[in-house]
Scaffold this motif. Structure first.
Motif, PDB file in Angstrom:
ATOM      1  N   LYS A   3       0.830  -1.206   0.000  1.00 32.76           N
ATOM      2  CA  LYS A   3       0.000   0.000   0.000  1.00 32.76           C
ATOM      3  C   LYS A   3       0.864   1.255   0.000  1.00 32.76           C
ATOM      4  N   GLU A   4       1.923   1.239   0.813  1.00 37.97           N
ATOM      5  CA  GLU A   4       2.805   2.403   0.884  1.00 37.97           C
ATOM      6  C   GLU A   4       3.510   2.628  -0.451  1.00 37.97           C
ATOM      7  N   PHE A   5       3.934   1.531  -1.081  1.00 41.47           N
ATOM      8  CA  PHE A   5       4.610   1.678  -2.369  1.00 41.47           C
ATOM      9  C   PHE A   5       3.654   2.224  -3.427  1.00 41.47           C
ATOM     10  N   ASP A   6       2.417   1.749  -3.391  1.00 42.16           N
ATOM     11  CA  ASP A   6       1.430   2.236  -4.361  1.00 42.16           C
ATOM     12  C   ASP A   6       1.228   3.742  -4.243  1.00 42.16           C
ATOM     13  N   LYS A   7       1.368   4.265  -3.010  1.00 40.03           N
ATOM     14  CA  LYS A   7       1.183   5.701  -2.790  1.00 40.03           C
ATOM     15  C   LYS A   7       2.268   6.535  -3.472  1.00 40.03           C
ATOM     16  N   ILE A   8       3.484   6.011  -3.506  1.00 41.74           N
ATOM     17  CA  ILE A   8       4.617   6.808  -3.996  1.00 41.74           C
ATOM     18  C   ILE A   8       5.131   6.366  -5.363  1.00 41.74           C
ATOM     19  N   HIS A   9       4.601   5.255  -5.873  1.00 38.91           N
ATOM     20  CA  HIS A   9       5.135   4.672  -7.104  1.00 38.91           C
ATOM     21  C   HIS A   9       5.189   5.681  -8.246  1.00 38.91           C
ATOM     22  N   ALA A  10       4.061   6.308  -8.533  1.00 33.34           N
ATOM     23  CA  ALA A  10       3.990   7.234  -9.668  1.00 33.34           C
ATOM     24  C   ALA A  10       4.933   8.417  -9.471  1.00 33.34           C
ATOM     25  N   SER A  11       4.949   8.954  -8.253  1.00 32.49           N
ATOM     26  CA  SER A  11       5.787  10.120  -7.969  1.00 32.49           C
ATOM     27  C   SER A  11       7.270   9.802  -8.148  1.00 32.49           C
ATOM     28  N   VAL A  12       7.705   8.674  -7.580  1.00 36.04           N
ATOM     29  CA  VAL A  12       9.121   8.301  -7.670  1.00 36.04           C
ATOM     30  C   VAL A  12       9.505   7.961  -9.108  1.00 36.04           C
ATOM     31  N   SER A  13       8.639   7.266  -9.812  1.00 37.30           N
ATOM     32  CA  SER A  13       8.923   6.903 -11.205  1.00 37.30           C
ATOM     33  C   SER A  13       9.051   8.142 -12.079  1.00 37.30           C
ATOM     34  N   ASN A  14       8.168   9.117 -11.852  1.00 40.49           N
ATOM     35  CA  ASN A  14       8.228  10.353 -12.642  1.00 40.49           C
ATOM     36  C   ASN A  14       9.484  11.156 -12.329  1.00 40.49           C
ATOM     37  N   THR A  15       9.856  11.186 -11.053  1.00 40.05           N
ATOM     38  CA  THR A  15      11.033  11.959 -10.640  1.00 40.05           C
ATOM     39  C   THR A  15      12.321  11.349 -11.171  1.00 40.05           C
ATOM     40  N   THR A  16      12.401  10.027 -11.153  1.00 47.53           N
ATOM     41  CA  THR A  16      13.640   9.339 -11.536  1.00 47.53           C
ATOM     42  C   THR A  16      13.646   8.862 -12.980  1.00 47.53           C
ATOM     43  N   ASN A  17      12.479   8.918 -13.625  1.00 43.40           N
ATOM     44  CA  ASN A  17      12.334   8.408 -14.994  1.00 43.40           C
ATOM     45  C   ASN A  17      12.707   6.925 -15.069  1.00 43.40           C
ATOM     46  N   VAL A  18      12.328   6.197 -14.020  1.00 48.88           N
ATOM     47  CA  VAL A  18      12.619   4.762 -13.922  1.00 48.88           C
ATOM     48  C   VAL A  18      11.327   4.024 -13.579  1.00 48.88           C
ATOM     49  N   SER A  19      11.123   2.888 -14.218  1.00 49.55           N
ATOM     50  CA  SER A  19       9.983   2.041 -13.885  1.00 49.55           C
ATOM     51  C   SER A  19      10.459   0.950 -12.930  1.00 49.55           C
ATOM     52  N   PHE A  20       9.794   0.810 -11.794  1.00 48.50           N
ATOM     53  CA  PHE A  20      10.230  -0.123 -10.759  1.00 48.50           C
ATOM     54  C   PHE A  20       9.370  -1.385 -10.747  1.00 48.50           C
ATOM     55  N   ASP A  21      10.042  -2.523 -10.662  1.00 48.03           N
ATOM     56  CA  ASP A  21       9.363  -3.807 -10.501  1.00 48.03           C
ATOM     57  C   ASP A  21       9.674  -4.287  -9.086  1.00 48.03           C
ATOM     58  N   VAL A  22       8.710  -4.184  -8.203  1.00 45.32           N
ATOM     59  CA  VAL A  22       8.933  -4.470  -6.782  1.00 45.32           C
ATOM     60  C   VAL A  22       8.322  -5.816  -6.411  1.00 45.32           C
ATOM     61  N   ASP A  23       9.112  -6.633  -5.741  1.00 44.89           N
ATOM     62  CA  ASP A  23       8.639  -7.930  -5.274  1.00 44.89           C
ATOM     63  C   ASP A  23       9.070  -8.097  -3.822  1.00 44.89           C
ATOM     64  N   TYR A  24       8.478  -9.059  -3.131  1.00 48.61           N
ATOM     65  CA  TYR A  24       8.780  -9.270  -1.718  1.00 48.61           C
ATOM     66  C   TYR A  24       9.167 -10.720  -1.475  1.00 48.61           C
ATOM     67  N   SER A  25      10.110 -10.892  -0.572  1.00 53.01           N
ATOM     68  CA  SER A  25      10.591 -12.223  -0.222  1.00 53.01           C
ATOM     69  C   SER A  25      10.483 -12.378   1.289  1.00 53.01           C
ATOM     70  N   PHE A  26      10.071 -13.550   1.728  1.00 59.86           N
ATOM     71  CA  PHE A  26       9.844 -13.763   3.154  1.00 59.86           C
ATOM     72  C   PHE A  26      10.761 -14.858   3.694  1.00 59.86           C
ATOM     73  N   GLN A  27      11.203 -14.648   4.921  1.00 57.06           N
ATOM     74  CA  GLN A  27      12.074 -15.623   5.562  1.00 57.06           C
ATOM     75  C   GLN A  27      11.388 -16.988   5.581  1.00 57.06           C
ATOM     76  N   LYS A  28      12.132 -18.018   5.208  1.00 58.27           N
ATOM     77  CA  LYS A  28      11.545 -19.345   5.066  1.00 58.27           C
ATOM     78  C   LYS A  28      11.336 -20.013   6.434  1.00 58.27           C
ATOM     79  N   PRO A  29      10.149 -20.575   6.667  1.00 56.37           N
ATOM     80  CA  PRO A  29       9.867 -21.210   7.970  1.00 56.37           C
ATOM     81  C   PRO A  29      10.847 -22.330   8.310  1.00 56.37           C
ATOM     82  N   GLU A  30      11.362 -23.003   7.278  1.00 51.60           N
ATOM     83  CA  GLU A  30      12.274 -24.118   7.553  1.00 51.60           C
ATOM     84  C   GLU A  30      13.624 -23.662   8.106  1.00 51.60           C
ATOM     85  N   THR A  31      13.867 -22.340   8.094  1.00 56.31           N
ATOM     86  CA  THR A  31      15.110 -21.839   8.686  1.00 56.31           C
ATOM     87  C   THR A  31      14.929 -21.465  10.160  1.00 56.31           C
TER      88      THR A  31
END
Length: 302
Positions: A3-31
């Motif tokens: 949700k937070e990224f969605d709020k700033i995505h357009a603004s940051v992309s326009n400022t930097t002229n970069v398109s961001f592909d954001v993904d998330y990784s979670f600590q594995k339970p088996e560790t």
């Protein structure tokens, strides 16, 4: 986070002229690791089940190992810069990445020569100098007595590893770790990032060395995780499992012991080739508590 990224995505992309592909990784339970009581018996929760706890940030070496990339930037989430210092940070990131790529060029050149068994005697000596001067590698004292084939095998083992370029800032007393020379159980000496929890507080000399360290680890790392063929290293092969440690925690008011896996930039990268570089202090702006946000360094300039 999404949700937070969605709020700033357009603004940051326009400022930097970069398109961001954001993904998330979670600590594995088996560790996760099992908790024990203070007298080293399995600790059980109120319902009788065993308590498993996250194994610390060292568990994230599994996540890093899953990243499909040539170069990976690693940063702590509690290092928060105000907009005024973003350009300094950006230049520093590019510098660290450029330095990594420059070192990789030499590593890949020598690795290919070794792999094809076409390296000349003079180039072997060049490689020794490169390892000493660029990665501060300590060469075995017996190296000069090795046969040519033994030298090639030995140098290939030293060279063919993941690489990390680690930014370090001047130590201003923040809690955390820093860059040190470390001698392991086999007597090998290498550059490592050490946390306070790894220091023997009963050894006055070690305590003094740690407290008088000149630099601090802000966790500003650029990692090269492929070999000269473009093949990805299995990063789990370069972990030193002996650098796990016991942490003292509580659960429901009960004191327990928890096993912490070797830290991500500590034991989990213990067998990487490492380069430490001083970076501007402006690139480090920690937030450990809410009160840190009141510091001048966290206030935007008018």
């Amino acid at each position: 986070f999404k949700k937070e990224f969605d709020k700033i995505h357009a603004s940051v992309s326009n400022t930097t002229n970069v398109s961001f592909d954001v993904d998330y990784s979670f600590q594995k339970p088996e560790t996760d690791t099992v908790a024990v009581t203070m007298d080293n018996k399995l600790y059980r929760k109120g319902d009788g089940s065993l308590l498993f706890r996250p194994g610390g940030h060292g568990a994230l070496i599994e996540n890093l190992n899953d990243v499909d990339a040539d170069v990976v930037f690693i940063k702590n989430i509690d290092n928060v810069l105000v907009q005024d210092n973003i350009q300094v940070l950006s230049r520093t990131k590019r510098f660290l990445a450029g330095l990594l790529l420059k070192k990789q060029e030499s590593v890949f050149k020598y690795a290919e020569l070794l792999d094809k068994d076409s390296i000349a005697e003079g180039e072997l000596e060049e490689l020794v100098t490169f390892l000493k001067e660029d990665f501060s590698t300590r060469i075995d004292e017996a190296y000069t007595s090795f046969s040519t084939d033994e030298k090639k095998s030995y140098l290939k083992e030293l060279l063919d590893r993941p690489i990390r370029v680690c930014g370090m800032v001047k130590n201003e007393g923040e809690p955390g770790g820093g860059p040190f020379w470390v001698e392991d159980e086999s007597g090998k000496v290498a550059l490592q990032i050490i946390e306070s929890a790894q220091v023997n507080d009963k050894d006055a000399k070690q305590e003094e060395i740690f407290k008088n360290s000149t630099h601090f680890n802000p966790v500003d790392i650029v990692a090269g995780v492929r070999n000269y063929k473009g093949e990805k290293y299995n990063l789990l092969d370069y972990v030193n499992p002996d650098l796990a440690f016991i942490a003292y925690k509580t659960d429901g008011g009960n004191e327990i012991k928890a096993l912490e896996l070797p830290g991500l930039w500590n034991g989990a990268m213990a067998r990487w080739n490492t380069l430490f570089v001083e970076v501007p202090l402006e690139t480090f702006n920690p937030v450990k508590t809410v009160n840190d946000l009141l510091k001048p360094s966290h206030q935007a300039q008018a």
